[in-house]
Design a protein around this motif. Sequence first.
Motif, mmCIF file in Angstrom:
data_model
loop_
_atom_site.group_PDB
_atom_site.id
_atom_site.type_symbol
_atom_site.label_atom_id
_atom_site.label_comp_id
_atom_site.label_asym_id
_atom_site.label_seq_id
_atom_site.Cartn_x
_atom_site.Cartn_y
_atom_site.Cartn_z
ATOM 1 N N PHE A 37 -1.435 -1.807 32.822
ATOM 2 C CA PHE A 37 -1.516 -2.372 34.155
ATOM 3 C C PHE A 37 -1.697 -3.866 34.030
ATOM 4 C CE2 PHE A 37 -4.025 -3.650 37.971
ATOM 5 C CZ PHE A 37 -3.005 -3.448 38.894
ATOM 6 N N VAL A 38 -0.814 -4.624 34.703
ATOM 7 C CA VAL A 38 -0.835 -6.080 34.631
ATOM 8 C C VAL A 38 -1.201 -6.625 36.004
ATOM 9 C CG1 VAL A 38 0.509 -8.161 34.170
ATOM 10 C CG2 VAL A 38 0.929 -6.082 32.836
ATOM 11 N N ALA A 39 -2.220 -7.483 36.067
ATOM 12 C CA ALA A 39 -2.655 -8.078 37.330
ATOM 13 C C ALA A 39 -3.465 -9.325 37.044
ATOM 14 C CB ALA A 39 -3.496 -7.077 38.130
ATOM 15 N N ALA A 40 -3.533 -10.201 38.046
ATOM 16 C CA ALA A 40 -4.350 -11.402 37.913
ATOM 17 C C ALA A 40 -5.821 -11.029 37.782
ATOM 18 C CB ALA A 40 -4.135 -12.319 39.119
ATOM 19 N N VAL A 81 -3.381 -6.165 43.440
ATOM 20 C CA VAL A 81 -1.944 -6.439 43.364
ATOM 21 C C VAL A 81 -1.548 -6.647 41.907
ATOM 22 C CG1 VAL A 81 -0.157 -8.111 43.947
ATOM 23 C CG2 VAL A 81 -1.802 -7.380 45.684
ATOM 24 N N GLY A 82 -0.504 -5.955 41.485
ATOM 25 C CA GLY A 82 -0.034 -6.031 40.111
ATOM 26 C C GLY A 82 1.035 -4.986 39.876
ATOM 27 N N ALA A 101 5.660 -14.683 36.113
ATOM 28 C CA ALA A 101 6.379 -15.949 35.998
ATOM 29 C C ALA A 101 6.365 -16.685 37.332
ATOM 30 C CB ALA A 101 7.828 -15.690 35.566
ATOM 31 N N ASP A 102 6.678 -17.965 37.290
ATOM 32 C CA ASP A 102 6.804 -18.805 38.493
ATOM 33 C C ASP A 102 5.540 -18.794 39.348
ATOM 34 O OD1 ASP A 102 9.350 -19.309 37.646
ATOM 35 O OD2 ASP A 102 10.329 -17.988 39.093
ATOM 36 N N SER A 103 4.380 -18.736 38.711
ATOM 37 C CA SER A 103 3.084 -18.766 39.412
ATOM 38 C C SER A 103 2.945 -17.626 40.418
ATOM 39 C CB SER A 103 2.902 -20.119 40.128
ATOM 40 O OG SER A 103 2.943 -21.184 39.199
ATOM 41 N N THR A 104 3.568 -16.493 40.123
ATOM 42 C CA THR A 104 3.457 -15.299 40.962
ATOM 43 C C THR A 104 2.895 -14.160 40.113
ATOM 44 O OG1 THR A 104 5.602 -14.272 40.454
ATOM 45 C CG2 THR A 104 5.594 -16.058 42.088
ATOM 46 N N PRO A 105 2.533 -13.032 40.749
ATOM 47 C CA PRO A 105 2.067 -11.881 39.961
ATOM 48 C C PRO A 105 3.201 -11.130 39.286
ATOM 49 C CG PRO A 105 1.302 -11.789 42.259
ATOM 50 C CD PRO A 105 2.388 -12.797 42.186
ATOM 51 N N TRP A 106 4.476 -11.535 39.512
ATOM 52 C CA TRP A 106 5.602 -10.695 39.131
ATOM 53 C C TRP A 106 6.366 -11.248 37.927
ATOM 54 C CZ3 TRP A 106 3.582 -7.132 41.534
ATOM 55 C CH2 TRP A 106 3.138 -7.241 42.847
ATOM 56 N N GLN A 148 5.349 -1.253 41.210
ATOM 57 C CA GLN A 148 4.654 -2.380 41.817
ATOM 58 C C GLN A 148 3.541 -1.920 42.756
ATOM 59 O OE1 GLN A 148 7.203 -4.620 44.483
ATOM 60 N NE2 GLN A 148 6.612 -6.522 43.482
ATOM 61 N N LEU A 149 2.406 -2.575 42.669
ATOM 62 C CA LEU A 149 1.303 -2.348 43.587
ATOM 63 C C LEU A 149 1.174 -3.575 44.479
ATOM 64 C CD1 LEU A 149 0.700 -0.461 41.068
ATOM 65 C CD2 LEU A 149 -1.699 -0.599 41.775
#
Length: 215
Positions: free
Chosen positions: A35-38, A62-63, A103-108, A198-199
């Motif tokens: 699971f990847v998230a900020a 969100v992640g 990437a691009d300063s987003t969670p995605w 995606q969550l």
Amino acid sequence: MRRLHTVLFAITVFLSPFVHAEELLSKQTLLNWEFVAATPAAIGTVCTAGEDGVLAITGKPVGYLVTKTEHENYQLHFEWRWPVNAAKNGNGGVLLNISSGPADSTPWPVCFQAQLKMDHAGDLLPMAGAAFAEKLTTAPDAKTPVLEKKEATSEKPAGDWNTGEVVCKDGSIEMTINGVSQNRVTKCAPAAGKVGFQLEGAPFELRNVTLTPLK
């Protein structure tokens, strides 16, 4: 008899790419996912497996859930449903050909999103620099680029199970929702990578997630 043998052989050859389906996401295979998230969270806190094989996805934080291995040329089958009392803007998606992390300063990550947002299932989104040959529905410089689905909404009401099929083959992606072909794109870059779910804040359920390599 020779003719019958020829017909049976042809059927076997046609079906052979589809007979080695791998159960991709289940109670037994959560160890194959991350699971990847900020906001870091253990996968067991965002994805709970029931005895009936249904996975309850919290939607938060969100992640995205992502496989630890990469895939190329495959058919992905999955079934999902929104809760009966789901908000009208329930949002989520399937991430395809994930080639790098957020990437691009987003969670995605760099990838393609097969949209599952309510009333929009079947849209395709190139994310964080991913690209395909077909012209977008939105402007090229849109903050969220989208190629909208081809047909009228083929989703079922909240509370009912939907079936999604995605075929990624030789740089193309085709998406079918409940038996209706909703989108197809070609010359995809990246053309291979990891697979994810995606969550985006809304809870939903998953079951029967399988991946079949295509020869």
